[in-house]
Design a protein around this motif. Structure first.
Motif, short mmCIF file in Angstrom:
data_model
loop_
_atom_site.label_atom_id
_atom_site.label_comp_id
_atom_site.label_asym_id
_atom_site.label_seq_id
_atom_site.Cartn_x
_atom_site.Cartn_y
_atom_site.Cartn_z
N ASN A 187 131.22 1.33 -3.62
CA ASN A 187 130.51 0.98 -4.84
C ASN A 187 129.84 -0.39 -4.75
N PHE A 188 130.51 -1.35 -4.13
CA PHE A 188 129.90 -2.67 -3.97
C PHE A 188 128.72 -2.61 -3.00
N LYS A 189 128.85 -1.79 -1.96
CA LYS A 189 127.73 -1.63 -1.03
C LYS A 189 126.52 -1.02 -1.73
N LYS A 190 126.77 0.02 -2.52
CA LYS A 190 125.67 0.68 -3.25
C LYS A 190 125.00 -0.29 -4.21
N ALA A 191 125.80 -1.16 -4.84
CA ALA A 191 125.25 -2.13 -5.80
C ALA A 191 124.57 -3.30 -5.10
N GLY A 192 124.79 -3.45 -3.81
CA GLY A 192 124.19 -4.55 -3.07
C GLY A 192 124.78 -5.90 -3.43
N LEU A 193 126.06 -5.90 -3.83
CA LEU A 193 126.70 -7.16 -4.23
C LEU A 193 127.92 -7.42 -3.35
N PRO A 194 128.07 -8.67 -2.89
CA PRO A 194 129.26 -9.02 -2.13
C PRO A 194 130.47 -9.27 -3.04
N LEU A 195 131.64 -9.08 -2.47
CA LEU A 195 132.91 -9.32 -3.17
C LEU A 195 133.78 -10.21 -2.31
N VAL A 196 134.34 -11.26 -2.93
CA VAL A 196 135.35 -12.08 -2.26
C VAL A 196 136.58 -12.15 -3.16
N THR A 197 137.75 -12.14 -2.55
CA THR A 197 139.00 -12.18 -3.33
C THR A 197 139.97 -13.18 -2.73
N LEU A 198 140.87 -13.66 -3.58
CA LEU A 198 141.89 -14.60 -3.11
C LEU A 198 142.92 -13.91 -2.23
N THR A 199 143.30 -12.69 -2.61
CA THR A 199 144.25 -11.94 -1.81
C THR A 199 143.91 -10.46 -1.95
N ASN A 200 144.67 -9.63 -1.24
CA ASN A 200 144.34 -8.21 -1.21
C ASN A 200 145.60 -7.38 -0.98
N TYR A 201 145.39 -6.07 -1.04
CA TYR A 201 146.51 -5.13 -0.93
C TYR A 201 147.27 -5.30 0.38
N SER A 202 146.53 -5.44 1.49
CA SER A 202 147.19 -5.57 2.80
C SER A 202 148.07 -6.80 2.86
N ALA A 203 147.55 -7.94 2.38
CA ALA A 203 148.32 -9.19 2.39
C ALA A 203 149.54 -9.07 1.49
N LEU A 204 149.38 -8.40 0.35
CA LEU A 204 150.49 -8.26 -0.59
C LEU A 204 151.61 -7.41 0.01
N ILE A 205 151.24 -6.33 0.70
CA ILE A 205 152.25 -5.47 1.32
C ILE A 205 152.99 -6.23 2.42
N GLU A 206 152.26 -7.01 3.20
CA GLU A 206 152.90 -7.82 4.25
C GLU A 206 153.87 -8.83 3.64
N GLN A 207 153.45 -9.47 2.54
CA GLN A 207 154.31 -10.44 1.88
C GLN A 207 155.54 -9.77 1.29
N ALA A 208 155.37 -8.57 0.73
CA ALA A 208 156.50 -7.84 0.16
C ALA A 208 157.52 -7.47 1.23
N GLU A 209 157.04 -7.11 2.41
CA GLU A 209 157.96 -6.79 3.51
C GLU A 209 158.70 -8.05 3.96
N ARG A 210 157.98 -9.17 4.08
CA ARG A 210 158.61 -10.42 4.48
C ARG A 210 159.67 -10.86 3.48
N SER A 211 159.44 -10.55 2.20
CA SER A 211 160.37 -10.94 1.14
C SER A 211 161.46 -9.90 0.91
N ASN A 212 161.53 -8.89 1.78
CA ASN A 212 162.52 -7.83 1.70
C ASN A 212 162.43 -7.02 0.41
N ILE A 213 161.22 -6.94 -0.15
CA ILE A 213 160.99 -6.09 -1.32
C ILE A 213 160.73 -4.66 -0.88
N LEU A 214 160.17 -4.51 0.34
CA LEU A 214 159.86 -3.20 0.90
C LEU A 214 160.55 -3.01 2.24
N THR A 215 160.94 -1.77 2.54
CA THR A 215 161.38 -1.42 3.88
C THR A 215 160.14 -1.09 4.72
#
Length: 208
Positions: free
Chosen positions: A162-190
């Motif tokens: 959708n962002f590509k179709k709109a021709g607009l860039p997106l930047v974020t502070l964090t993302n799903y991948s980083a959150l999952i990695e952090q959750a595993e490091r914090s023993n929230i996830l196996t």
């Protein structure tokens, strides 16, 4: 700690993000998801607000150096947009989900110079629907939208498309991948739960 990991940790610490692969959440769209995010909780924590404000301000100046105004997306993007606009000393507007049905029928609230170059701020990106509609509203009024900045993205394929179709860039502070990695490091996830969550992101409609 890098900002990506710091914000992921912040969101997990205050339970703005809940991970539940065994009892998925039902989203309005119909998607069953092993994650639920409520970034509105962040405004109640001054230290985390500061992390978000300073992080977004730096990110915007790095990625959109010609920015001359900040826009907030109703409703959760507004407090963060206000904080960032204050930090950068820039004008602020916010964009309603639809025009008012009374008065002047405005959808964009606040004053912007006609040559304003706007960066829109939202708290959360899934498919990008709401923030891209806000961008369209600004463009219809003649403003240039440089792009979008957000706290968190699910990194869904539909969102990227959708962002590509709109021709607009997106930047974020964090993302799903980083959150999952952090959750595993914090023993929230196996490790098995981590793989399940990563599978969901690739195909949220077909998951399970």
């Amino acid at each position: 700690m890098e900002i990506e990991q710091q914000i992921a940790k912040d969101l997990l610490d205050i339970k703005a993000v809940t991970l539940s692969p065994d009892e998925p959440f039902q989203w309005v769209s119909g998607i069953k998801a092993p994650i639920y995010t409520d970034n509105r909780l962040t405004i109640g924590y001054p230290e985390i607000r500061l992390h978000i404000t300073s992080g977004l301000a730096r990110l915007i100046m790095q990625k959109y150096p010609t920015v001359s105004a900040i826009g907030g997306v109703v409703t959760a993007g507004i407090p963060h947009a206000a904080s960032v606009a204050d930090r950068l000393g820039l004008p602020l507007c916010y964009v309603r989900s639809q025009p008012k049905d009374h008065g002047k029928g405005k959808q964009v609230e606040g004053y912007l110079d006609k040559n304003a170059k706007v960066v829109l701020i939202d708290d959360l990106i899934s498919t990008g629907g709401s923030v891209l509609k806000a961008a369209e509203a600004l463009q219809k009024e003649g403003f240039e939208v440089l792009g979008v900045a957000a706290i968190f993205t699910y990194e869904l394929p539909a969102g990227s498309d959708n962002f590509k179709k709109a021709g607009l860039p997106l930047v974020t502070l964090t993302n799903y991948s980083a959150l999952i990695e952090q959750a595993e490091r914090s023993n929230i996830l196996t490790s098995d739960e981590k793989e399940d969550l990563l599978t969901w992101r690739k195909d949220p409609w077909g998951w399970r």
